[in-house]
Write a protein that holds these residues in place. Structure first.
Motif, PDB file in Angstrom:
ATOM      1  N   ASP A 247     -11.562   0.599   1.949  1.00 35.21           N
ATOM      2  CA  ASP A 247     -10.749   0.833   2.323  1.00 35.21           C
ATOM      3  C   ASP A 247     -11.147   1.036   3.736  1.00 35.21           C
ATOM      4  O   ASP A 247     -13.072   0.961   4.065  1.00 35.21           O
ATOM      5  CB  ASP A 247     -10.142   2.257   1.897  1.00 35.21           C
ATOM      6  CG  ASP A 247      -8.873   2.224   3.063  1.00 35.21           C
ATOM      7  OD1 ASP A 247      -8.336   1.618   3.890  1.00 35.21           O
ATOM      8  OD2 ASP A 247      -7.790   2.897   2.577  1.00 35.21           O
TER       9      ASP A 247
ATOM     10  N   GLU B 177      -6.634  -5.528   8.412  1.00 36.01           N
ATOM     11  CA  GLU B 177      -5.489  -4.410   8.689  1.00 36.01           C
ATOM     12  C   GLU B 177      -5.070  -4.342   9.282  1.00 36.01           C
ATOM     13  O   GLU B 177      -5.750  -4.633  10.179  1.00 36.01           O
ATOM     14  CB  GLU B 177      -6.593  -2.304   7.648  1.00 36.01           C
ATOM     15  CG  GLU B 177      -6.931  -2.468   6.369  1.00 36.01           C
ATOM     16  CD  GLU B 177      -7.148  -1.418   6.584  1.00 36.01           C
ATOM     17  OE1 GLU B 177      -7.085  -0.387   5.690  1.00 36.01           O
ATOM     18  OE2 GLU B 177      -8.437  -0.791   6.819  1.00 36.01           O
TER      19      GLU B 177
ATOM     20  N   ASN C 210      -3.991   4.831  -2.268  1.00 30.94           N
ATOM     21  CA  ASN C 210      -5.375   5.464  -1.878  1.00 30.94           C
ATOM     22  C   ASN C 210      -5.741   6.767  -2.627  1.00 30.94           C
ATOM     23  O   ASN C 210      -4.845   7.430  -2.901  1.00 30.94           O
ATOM     24  CB  ASN C 210      -5.036   6.105  -0.668  1.00 30.94           C
ATOM     25  CG  ASN C 210      -4.862   4.888   0.514  1.00 30.94           C
ATOM     26  OD1 ASN C 210      -5.746   4.547   0.785  1.00 30.94           O
ATOM     27  ND2 ASN C 210      -3.189   4.609   0.337  1.00 30.94           N
TER      28      ASN C 210
ATOM     29  N   GLU D  22       1.011  -1.356   0.548  1.00 31.91           N
ATOM     30  CA  GLU D  22       0.060  -0.130  -0.018  1.00 31.91           C
ATOM     31  C   GLU D  22       0.945   1.003  -0.313  1.00 31.91           C
ATOM     32  O   GLU D  22       1.505   1.387   0.724  1.00 31.91           O
ATOM     33  CB  GLU D  22      -0.829  -0.033   1.148  1.00 31.91           C
ATOM     34  CG  GLU D  22      -2.103   1.194   1.474  1.00 31.91           C
ATOM     35  CD  GLU D  22      -2.642   1.484   2.280  1.00 31.91           C
ATOM     36  OE1 GLU D  22      -2.891   0.089   3.025  1.00 31.91           O
ATOM     37  OE2 GLU D  22      -3.196   2.328   2.010  1.00 31.91           O
TER      38      GLU D  22
ATOM     39  N   GLU E 205      -8.043   1.739  -4.019  1.00 32.90           N
ATOM     40  CA  GLU E 205      -8.238   2.267  -2.765  1.00 32.90           C
ATOM     41  C   GLU E 205      -9.685   2.909  -2.679  1.00 32.90           C
ATOM     42  O   GLU E 205      -8.548   4.411  -2.142  1.00 32.90           O
ATOM     43  CB  GLU E 205      -6.961   2.094  -1.702  1.00 32.90           C
ATOM     44  CG  GLU E 205      -6.606   0.837  -1.525  1.00 32.90           C
ATOM     45  CD  GLU E 205      -5.365   0.268  -0.088  1.00 32.90           C
ATOM     46  OE1 GLU E 205      -6.523   1.188   1.052  1.00 32.90           O
ATOM     47  OE2 GLU E 205      -4.531  -0.342   0.232  1.00 32.90           O
TER      48      GLU E 205
HETATM   49 CA    CA Z   1      -6.235   2.246   2.423  1.00 33.54          CA
END
Ligand code: CA
Ligand code: C2E
Ligand code: CA
Ligand code: CA
Length: 280
Positions: free
Chosen positions: A180, A237, A119, A58, A151
């Motif tokens: 997310d 996560e 993101n 990420e 995301e």
């Molecule tokens: Ca994220």
């Protein structure tokens, strides 16, 4: 040496200091930060417990402010959303991440990560032309779309029809789509009917108490059922301990992300991550 801006000298006061940390102040400094290269992208591994490999990374933005030091994205991303600079910053993050991923593909091949997950903020997603921006970044870097995941948060998608259109366009390009902080929004399950999603990122709040057979564990388990039933992948996560990793694995999770496996860093050591996974 201080820059000569022609502004009157400001004397420190608690009031001023408070003002200086406000969104407005950060927002004003962001333009310069973009122009002078104060932003960085760091990468955090997402590991696959079955193969022991780094399935993805990420991309997370960092601001190395010359006076304040490292400023958290929790502080400046909302400010950038407010003043609109997130569009330009977000495109820079996208391009930087996609170029880095292309380098890893060239240097490491399958020993490197399979995807980079970037993101995307509500403001970016709801602006017409977002998918074209992504297509251009991919074309310029030579990275095939299957190595990129966008995301998005439930709130960003919920905001309007344009976001849903953009997601369908991204899907058509072959870009992956991850929801997310899944489970923390307003209509998590409803969204899955209308939005082309392939990955659920199960929020850290459900991982925190996973070892204590309470509500969080039940929810984490249910989200795994939803993900399996719909043929989606699920990433847990914020995994901080080996115990949490084991509890998640016992509930069917194979993609995990968190400090236990690796913090976000400029250039992750993928071999080291692999060793941590093998130890599980
Ligand atoms: Ca994220
Ligand atoms: P997020 O997208 O949910 O990102 C995950 C956050 O959790 C990251 O914080 C990451 O460093 C942190 N994290 C990962 N593993 C662990 C763990 O085991 N324990 C704990 N306590 N934290 C962990 P970060 O980098 O500070 O980012 C915070 C938020 O800022 C992100 O949450 C995202 O909403 C936003 N953000 C960060 N980078 C970007 C970006 O490039 N674009 C946009 N639009 N937003 C970003
Ligand atoms: Ca998240
Ligand atoms: Ca979060």
């Amino acid at each position: 040496a201080a820059k000569q801006t022609g502004e009157p000298v400001r004397v420190w006061s608690p009031e001023l200091d408070e003002h200086a940390s406000s969104h407005a102040q950060l927002g004003a400094e962001m333009r310069t930060a973009l122009d002078t290269g104060q932003f960085r992208v760091v990468y955090q591994p997402i590991v696959d417990l079955e193969t022991g490999s780094v399935a993805a990374v990420e991309a997370l933005v960092r601001w190395e402010h010359p006076e304040r030091g490292l400023v958290s994205p929790v502080q400046f991303v909302p400010a950038a959303e407010q003043n609109g600079l997130i569009v330009e910053l977000g495109e820079w993050i996208l391009r930087t991440s996609v170029e880095q991923m292309a380098r890893w593909r060239a240097e490491l091949g399958d020993a490197g990560p399979g995807r980079v997950s970037v993101n995307v903020s509500a403001r970016q997603l709801n602006r017409p032309g977002f998918a074209a921006t992504v297509a251009a970044a991919l074309a310029d870097s030579g990275l095939p779309a299957r190595h990129l995941t966008a995301e998005v948060t439930e709130t960003a998608v919920f905001e309007g029809g344009q976001a849903v259109i953009a997601l369908h366009e991204l899907r058509a390009l072959g870009v992956g789509i991850a929801l997310d902080d899944f489970g923390t929004g307003h209509s998590s399950l409803g969204l899955l009917q209308t939005v082309p999603v392939d990955t659920l990122k199960v929020d850290k709040s459900f991982v925190d108490g996973i070892t204590e057979a309470g509500r969080q564990a039940v929810i984490a388990e249910s989200l795994m059922h939803v993900s399996t039933g719909l043929g989606l992948s699920a990433v847990a996560e914020g995994v901080e301990t080996a115990e949490q990793a084991a509890a998640l694995r016992a509930r069917g999770y194979r993609l995990l992300q968190g400090y236990h496996f690796g913090r976000p860093v400029a250039d992750p050591d993928f071999d080291l991550v692999r060793t941590t996974v093998d130890l599980l």
